[in-house]
Design an enzyme around this catalytic site. Sequence first.
Site, PDB file in Angstrom:
ATOM      1  N   ASP B  69       0.849  -1.179   0.000  1.00 36.54           N
ATOM      2  CA  ASP B  69       0.000   0.000   0.000  1.00 36.54           C
ATOM      3  C   ASP B  69       0.890   1.235   0.000  1.00 36.54           C
ATOM      4  O   ASP B  69       1.674   1.440   0.932  1.00 36.54           O
ATOM      5  CB  ASP B  69      -0.876  -0.036   1.247  1.00 36.54           C
ATOM      6  CG  ASP B  69      -1.808   1.146   1.303  1.00 36.54           C
ATOM      7  OD1 ASP B  69      -2.522   1.365   0.329  1.00 36.54           O
ATOM      8  OD2 ASP B  69      -1.778   1.871   2.309  1.00 36.54           O
ATOM      9  N   THR B 102      -3.160   4.840  -3.925  1.00 38.25           N
ATOM     10  CA  THR B 102      -2.116   5.650  -3.302  1.00 38.25           C
ATOM     11  C   THR B 102      -0.771   5.443  -3.981  1.00 38.25           C
ATOM     12  O   THR B 102       0.070   6.325  -3.962  1.00 38.25           O
ATOM     13  CB  THR B 102      -1.990   5.300  -1.817  1.00 38.25           C
ATOM     14  OG1 THR B 102      -1.893   3.893  -1.693  1.00 38.25           O
ATOM     15  CG2 THR B 102      -3.194   5.779  -1.064  1.00 38.25           C
ATOM     16  N   THR B 103      -0.579   4.266  -4.564  1.00 37.31           N
ATOM     17  CA  THR B 103       0.680   4.043  -5.270  1.00 37.31           C
ATOM     18  C   THR B 103       0.647   4.750  -6.614  1.00 37.31           C
ATOM     19  O   THR B 103       1.589   5.427  -6.990  1.00 37.31           O
ATOM     20  CB  THR B 103       0.899   2.537  -5.500  1.00 37.31           C
ATOM     21  OG1 THR B 103       0.611   1.848  -4.297  1.00 37.31           O
ATOM     22  CG2 THR B 103       2.302   2.247  -5.927  1.00 37.31           C
ATOM     23  N   ASP B 400      -8.828  -0.341   2.009  1.00 37.67           N
ATOM     24  CA  ASP B 400      -8.889   0.134   0.626  1.00 37.67           C
ATOM     25  C   ASP B 400     -10.184  -0.301  -0.030  1.00 37.67           C
ATOM     26  O   ASP B 400     -10.868   0.481  -0.683  1.00 37.67           O
ATOM     27  CB  ASP B 400      -7.705  -0.417  -0.189  1.00 37.67           C
ATOM     28  CG  ASP B 400      -6.415   0.306   0.135  1.00 37.67           C
ATOM     29  OD1 ASP B 400      -6.439   1.115   1.081  1.00 37.67           O
ATOM     30  OD2 ASP B 400      -5.415   0.059  -0.546  1.00 37.67           O
TER      31      ASP B 400
END
Lengths: 564, 535
Positions: B69, B102-103, B400
Amino acid sequence: MASMMQPQIILLKEGTDTSQGKPQLISNINACMAVADVVRTTLGPRGMDKLIHDEKGNTTISNDGATIMKLLDIIHPAAKILVDIAKSQDSEVGDGTTTVVLLAGEFLKEAKPFIEDGVHSQNLIRSYRTASHLAIEKVKELAVSIEGKSLEEKKNLLAKCAATTLSSKLIGGEKEFFASMVVDAVLAIGNDDRLNMIGMKKVPGGNMRDSFLVNGVAFKKTFSYAGFEQQPKKFENPKILLLNIELELKSEKENAEIRLSDPLQYQSIVDAEWNIIYDKLDKCVKSGAKVVLSRLAIGDLATQYFADRDIFCAGRVTEEDLQRVAAASGGTVQTTVNNIIDEVLGTCELFEESQVGNERFNIFSGCPSGRTATIVLRGGADQFIEEAERSLHDAIMIVRRALKNSTVVAGGGAIDMEISRYLRQHARTIAGKSQLFINSYAKALEVIPRQLCDNAGFDATDVLNKLRQKHALPSGEGAPYGVDINTGGIADSFANFVWEPAVVKINAINAATEAACLVLSVDETIKNPKSESAQGEAAAGAMGGRGRGGAAFRGRGRGMRSWA
Amino acid sequence: MALAFDEFGRPFIILKEQEQMTRLRGLDAQKANISAGKAVARILRTSLGPKGMDKMLQSPDGDVTITNDGATILEQMDVDNQIAKLMVELSRSQDYEIGDGTTGVVVMAGALLEQAEKLLERGIHPIRIAEGYEMASRIAFEHLENVAHKYEFDATNIEPLVQTCMTTLSSKIVNRCKRSLAEIAVKAVLAVADLERKDVNLDLIKVEGKVGGKLEDTELIYGIVVDKDMSHPQMPKQIEDAKIAILTCPFEPPKPKTKHKVDIDTVEKFQTLRQQEQKYFDDMVQQCKDVGATLVICQWGFDDEANHLLMHRNLPAVRWVGGVELELIAIATGGRIVPRFQELTPEKLGKAGLVREKAFGTTKDRMIYIEHCANSKAVTIFIRGGNKMILEETKRSLHDALCVARNLIRNNSIVYGGGSAEISCSIAVEAAADKYPGVEQYAIRAFADALDAIPMALAENSGLQPIETLSAVKAQQIKENNHYCGIDCNDIGTNDMREQDVFETLIGKQQQIMLATQVVKMILKIDDVISSSDY
């Protein structure tokens, strides 16, 4: 040099550094110019930001002149004056802080050759003052009033001013969006002088466009106790009770002590305490309020009590927020729950708790008196939001100023060019040295368009010449022409809606001239060694020499020697 | 700090502790900032996509985290550089707002910076680049809306939601049982969602975990799980149709808050006091009994005497339950939190169909399940897993998934994943670039190139030839005018993401692009870094 032979008369404490005379003046000018150079690149829509990292590890990314000057932690006594004028511009008009520093620096730069050539600084000061008066008169003459327009038109015009301010900032890409938000916010609070009626809440996450304006008050969910989630989170036209008392089971007096001799009475004491708090809660409920806010804690007992009765409560609301709610809802903050009459309760059209990013927000909207507004700012990073807040602050100040004074001038360096032209023209009518000085003052004013070009990567000389030609047209039609930041040419700033309130310019010219005159009028610095310890040595050396034998000695006194 | 010198070559001291300040200006500052940003992006690049790799992070006190994450990795890396910190915040704000992607957002920002560097070398003004990016991001933003699909679902037809959550989970370590986890996440969100207001309060979903068992044993409980056990080992372990008294007062004689003192001067008085205390205990238990409670949940503890008494009176009790859990129990069971015994009434009791204590494996760990509640507005996801790291990673992955489901409830538009949305945006931006006169055109084109970075990284991480694959897919998109062609990461054999059922939320994707552009703009705008040299 006979004076060197005489024994030294020590007037001041050992180690005190005094610097005197012309070199001192020059040295001060240089210092100010160095400071002006720092903020130089932040001017205008293509201005760059500075990242300042202090020893505590805080990072600020800013484009705001005043903020940068403040954070630089300037200790040079003369240069400090520039920090002060930036601050004063900030508090007086809110915007144009970079302009003012730049102008002051440029005035001094123009003065430097004259000083070197032996002109008495008072002569310069006098001419500068005259020039600034003329310049301000000219600004007033050129200013266009927006008075007497309809509200809709006015709104448009104000938004243009706000957009001009914002265009140089990080949020420039969304300037229309924010400009209209700012105008709405300012119009919402009306003529109220209290700027803190516009709240700004920062919520990291989301993008800029997710920022929104609440026509009322919004604040982050406060610390809550068990039972809070069981309270209703949405009301239409609720009555709002504002308190400044604790609603918690606690000892009434810190220093009181109860002594029981009969164990049977124990229960009665316990009951008495419970009754006190229940009595308070009951009064809150009886008042008919559906939303109870308190600046102090609302304990778990009260939370659950309210939950049972379908009342929303929030404790530990910050003072500012509570004041805003009071102003918006028309309620009054109570310090007791006794005798709550309807008049002290506020109301609003809609109260709701809703999710903003990762936080839950209490939002009061549609408030009757409508004298408050809250801007909820969103953005990708903390520094980003901080900078956005500063930028919006500038914009808000500008709009308020424009609303009060209602005159605007063309931006983009147009007004500066026009004043410059006017002063040059005026200078020709003067006999004497003053002509030169006013001319140099006029030249200094050109720094604004020049810097605008430099920052945008255009050929400044080229653009400036074009501008001079336009402004020199005898018909005067060239007056509103300024730098066109998009093409690198020149354009009619007024027609392109690059506007700024006249008061910003007036204040900037005034403050910059004052500062320049102040620096010019100083010919001696006396520095007490104690105020600075280790640094003092280096600073003393740098401050220029100490002229023991007076100005004729060119300042090569002890200070100089100790340094060398 | 660049020093200023006066006529005699002596330096000015203008700033405090000037010698210790360092200052980077102009192009150098921009280059340094860009390389810092790129470095962060490079770290995350390999974590992107279903075949992305995990990172193992060890905290100073020895705790190990294994995750892919983006937000978590960056959080734990504890970066020091200012620009790198901006990237961390970028990822965090995507996490706050969307919870997923988020990546991707960091990789995107890294790619934009890389492209900007090239443009800077060509001598383009940084702000012009930033403005070009801004224009391009708007084109992409609108384009996404055009290629997005509305996904219809309701409380009964949850398949679309599950599919989307599965896409999110597929890049995580838990992808082995993504189907079941996705279902759990969707059901949990739907249970607490307010479909009319399109509001989901994730606080009402409790995620609990316990080491042991298999990942497959993870379950959704329409009720609450409390990591506590019955106060007395001999109390019944299972209660059906429980009536629960939820108390915030301890089982002990009440104490006034005011300072107090009981003066005992005779033996009689002492005895009365003693009796009174006993009577208190007796009364308390009796009051609970009287209103018909069959289970007591108490925020505070109670001593052995009370415990014994409760046991004796056959009233099971749980002690030391935290405030948050207490609240969730109250919401789930429809009960009210009662602050003192006198106020107990039958209406204030919560109702649950089944309360049971469950022991796990051979360990002594026990948990209390409160199920079949009157109001299922509070749910618990109970995760099992082989070790603590898996457990933690599962929690993050589920977070997530929950966020994705929530976003879909808020806005039911989706775009197709597998890089197809990025490729399609890239094509659209590229095409639009030619319409812009001026330097911005270059920046817009660079933006299009940067968009390719995400599918490129996806392909690379999946062991495919990145350039070959990307160009093939791109050609296919243009030729077939099909916006849904993406990278076939799982080697299924088709490039069409509609067939692969790989979706992402529209707002998540839009947010990625906007946020990345914003931060890049901020970084580009800095031309002067002033810092104390300690850093």
